[in-house]
Design a protein around this motif. Structure first.
Motif, PDB file in Angstrom:
ATOM      1  N   THR A  95     -31.561  13.132  24.963  1.00 34.76           N
ATOM      2  CA  THR A  95     -32.865  12.475  24.946  1.00 34.76           C
ATOM      3  C   THR A  95     -33.875  13.201  24.057  1.00 34.76           C
ATOM      4  O   THR A  95     -34.720  12.554  23.432  1.00 34.76           O
ATOM      5  N   ILE A 111     -33.225   3.254  21.814  1.00 37.30           N
ATOM      6  CA  ILE A 111     -32.245   3.566  22.855  1.00 37.30           C
ATOM      7  C   ILE A 111     -31.750   2.250  23.418  1.00 37.30           C
ATOM      8  O   ILE A 111     -32.541   1.459  23.942  1.00 37.30           O
ATOM      9  N   ALA A 114     -28.256   3.908  28.498  1.00 38.25           N
ATOM     10  CA  ALA A 114     -28.074   5.275  28.986  1.00 38.25           C
ATOM     11  C   ALA A 114     -26.575   5.542  29.070  1.00 38.25           C
ATOM     12  O   ALA A 114     -25.770   4.606  29.074  1.00 38.25           O
ATOM     13  N   ASP A 117     -26.106  11.030  33.208  1.00 36.87           N
ATOM     14  CA  ASP A 117     -27.229  11.674  33.899  1.00 36.87           C
ATOM     15  C   ASP A 117     -26.788  13.036  34.430  1.00 36.87           C
ATOM     16  O   ASP A 117     -25.616  13.224  34.788  1.00 36.87           O
ATOM     17  N   HIS A 220     -31.740  11.537  32.389  1.00 35.63           N
ATOM     18  CA  HIS A 220     -30.782  11.219  31.326  1.00 35.63           C
ATOM     19  C   HIS A 220     -30.438  12.473  30.513  1.00 35.63           C
ATOM     20  O   HIS A 220     -31.325  13.163  30.016  1.00 35.63           O
ATOM     21  N   VAL A 223     -27.826   9.462  25.840  1.00 30.04           N
ATOM     22  CA  VAL A 223     -28.131   8.039  25.675  1.00 30.04           C
ATOM     23  C   VAL A 223     -27.406   7.521  24.434  1.00 30.04           C
ATOM     24  O   VAL A 223     -26.966   8.292  23.582  1.00 30.04           O
ATOM     25  N   GLU A 292     -28.416   1.949  32.551  1.00 31.17           N
ATOM     26  CA  GLU A 292     -29.752   1.419  32.282  1.00 31.17           C
ATOM     27  C   GLU A 292     -30.753   2.541  32.005  1.00 31.17           C
ATOM     28  O   GLU A 292     -30.960   3.420  32.843  1.00 31.17           O
ATOM     29  N   PRO A 293     -31.382   2.516  30.828  1.00 26.33           N
ATOM     30  CA  PRO A 293     -32.383   3.544  30.514  1.00 26.33           C
ATOM     31  C   PRO A 293     -33.582   3.436  31.456  1.00 26.33           C
ATOM     32  O   PRO A 293     -33.993   2.333  31.826  1.00 26.33           O
ATOM     33  N   LEU A 298     -37.902   9.189  30.313  1.00 29.09           N
ATOM     34  CA  LEU A 298     -38.096   9.498  28.898  1.00 29.09           C
ATOM     35  C   LEU A 298     -39.550   9.879  28.633  1.00 29.09           C
ATOM     36  O   LEU A 298     -39.829  10.801  27.856  1.00 29.09           O
ATOM     37  N   VAL A 320     -37.217   1.966  23.848  1.00 29.87           N
ATOM     38  CA  VAL A 320     -36.086   1.370  24.570  1.00 29.87           C
ATOM     39  C   VAL A 320     -35.965  -0.114  24.235  1.00 29.87           C
ATOM     40  O   VAL A 320     -36.937  -0.858  24.313  1.00 29.87           O
ATOM     41  N   ASP A 322     -33.198  -2.670  25.607  1.00 32.49           N
ATOM     42  CA  ASP A 322     -31.983  -2.874  26.403  1.00 32.49           C
ATOM     43  C   ASP A 322     -31.494  -4.316  26.378  1.00 32.49           C
ATOM     44  O   ASP A 322     -30.746  -4.744  27.253  1.00 32.49           O
TER      45      ASP A 322
END
Length: 340
Positions: A95, A111, A114, A117, A220, A223, A292-293, A298, A320, A322
């Motif tokens: 990140t 991004i 994700a 983690d 995260h 990513v 999922e971000p 962030l 982001v 997505d």
């Protein structure tokens, strides 16, 4: 002469119409000049890039995207330089480099999912409290990288000033391990499997598990990123990449033990050295698959970097996207077999 001119005009019109139809068909099939070129994807030989390692070794990426070019990098800045220069179309990355590149390279980075983690710890040799770090030397993998920023921010929260109370030295992960084993440094904030190795091989103690610093113990580590240009010109290819990423992540979620074994096999192929079973298992107790971000995570990371002077702004609006992930997750899995 008029008849000849008419025939020529009709022929030209037919060619134009045929060309338009071909161009339209190519676009409908996900064509276009850029779509016909092989996708170029970057990743690191790290277990925190688990899906990339397994997807590359199993041929899942190649099956979904014939001719895909995968390139390995040792650090985030090099991968992000390749992405912004147009040498890469997508990459797995931490990140820190992703945020830094977004803010410093025209806000073009995106991004799109994700990946992993957790998996970062502060390991020490003798210190069992922040106060016992005073006068000691700690290390981080790279100046301004994700772990370096986290370490410096955490030290500040403990009332310890870098350069006065504590020395922080950026070193490569292998060098960190070597100096720790030889007693040359007190400890380091590192990603896995380096934390587990410092514990297993150097008798280290986990002073801070970074998960404890985040809401719901999640943050995260890795990513999947691309650029706005690639999203526009290579959307269908990137969608296929995201579909494979989702399938690999689901395999990790559903069969974690089997997936971890495949990660180690893939890691061994690219590095020549498998991770010992105890270290591997210990590492993955602190790693989790992600898709999922979470923008709030962030944002917090960006604010920490700004407070330390590594970036001038923490405005991440637009970072982001997505949309591809949501499209893939909303449809039945059509990803090619990503392995057993």
């Amino acid at each position: 002469m008029r008849i000849g001119f008419l025939v020529a005009s009709l022929a030209a019109l037919c060619l134009a119409v045929t060309g338009c139809k071909k161009e339209q068909a190519a676009k409908q099939a996900g064509g276009g000049a850029e779509q016909q070129k092989p996708l170029r994807m970057g990743f690191f030989p790290n277990i925190t890039h688990a899906q990339a390692l397994v997807g590359n070794a199993s041929g899942a990426f190649q099956q979904a995207l014939p001719g895909i070019e995968t390139k390995m990098f040792n650090a985030g800045p090099a991968a992000m330089e390749a992405l912004t220069s147009g040498s890469l179309d997508a990459s797995y990355v931490g990140t820190g480099p992703a945020i830094n590149t977004f803010l410093k390279a025209g806000r073009e980075l995106r991004i799109i999912a994700a990946a992993v983690d957790g998996g970062a710890v502060l390991v020490t040799k003798t210190a069992r409290s922040p106060a016992e770090l005073k006068g000691k030397t700690l290390a981080s993998p790279q100046l301004g990288n994700t772990q370096d920023i986290t370490l410096r921010h955490w030290l500040g929260q403990q009332g310890l000033k870098v350069g006065q109370d504590v020395t922080v030295t950026p070193l490569s992960n292998p060098d960190i391990l070597g100096l720790f084993l030889n007693g040359k440094i007190e400890g380091a904030w590192v990603p896995e499997p380096w934390g587990a190795r410092m514990v297993a091989e150097g008798g280290g103690h986990i002073l801070v598990d970074e998960r404890d610093l985040w809401p719901q113990r999640r943050f995260h580590t890795t990513v999947l990123v691309t650029t706005q240009k690639a999203l526009t010109e290579r959307r269908e290819q990137l969608k296929k990449l995201v579909r494979v990423h989702v399938e690999l992540t689901r395999q990790w979620q559903q069969q974690p033990d089997a997936f971890v074994s495949r990660v180690n096999d893939a890691f061994s192929k690219v590095t020549g050295h498998p991770i010992s079973e105890p270290v591997l298992k210990d590492s993955f107790t602190r790693l989790e698959p992600a898709l999922e971000p979470v923008p709030a995570q962030l944002q917090t990371a960006a604010e920490h970097a700004q407070q330390l002077g590594f970036i001038a702004s923490s405005d991440l609006k637009g970072l982001v996207d997505d949309s591809l992930l949501r499209e893939v997750m909303a449809t039945p899995s059509a990803a090619p077999d990503a392995g057993p």
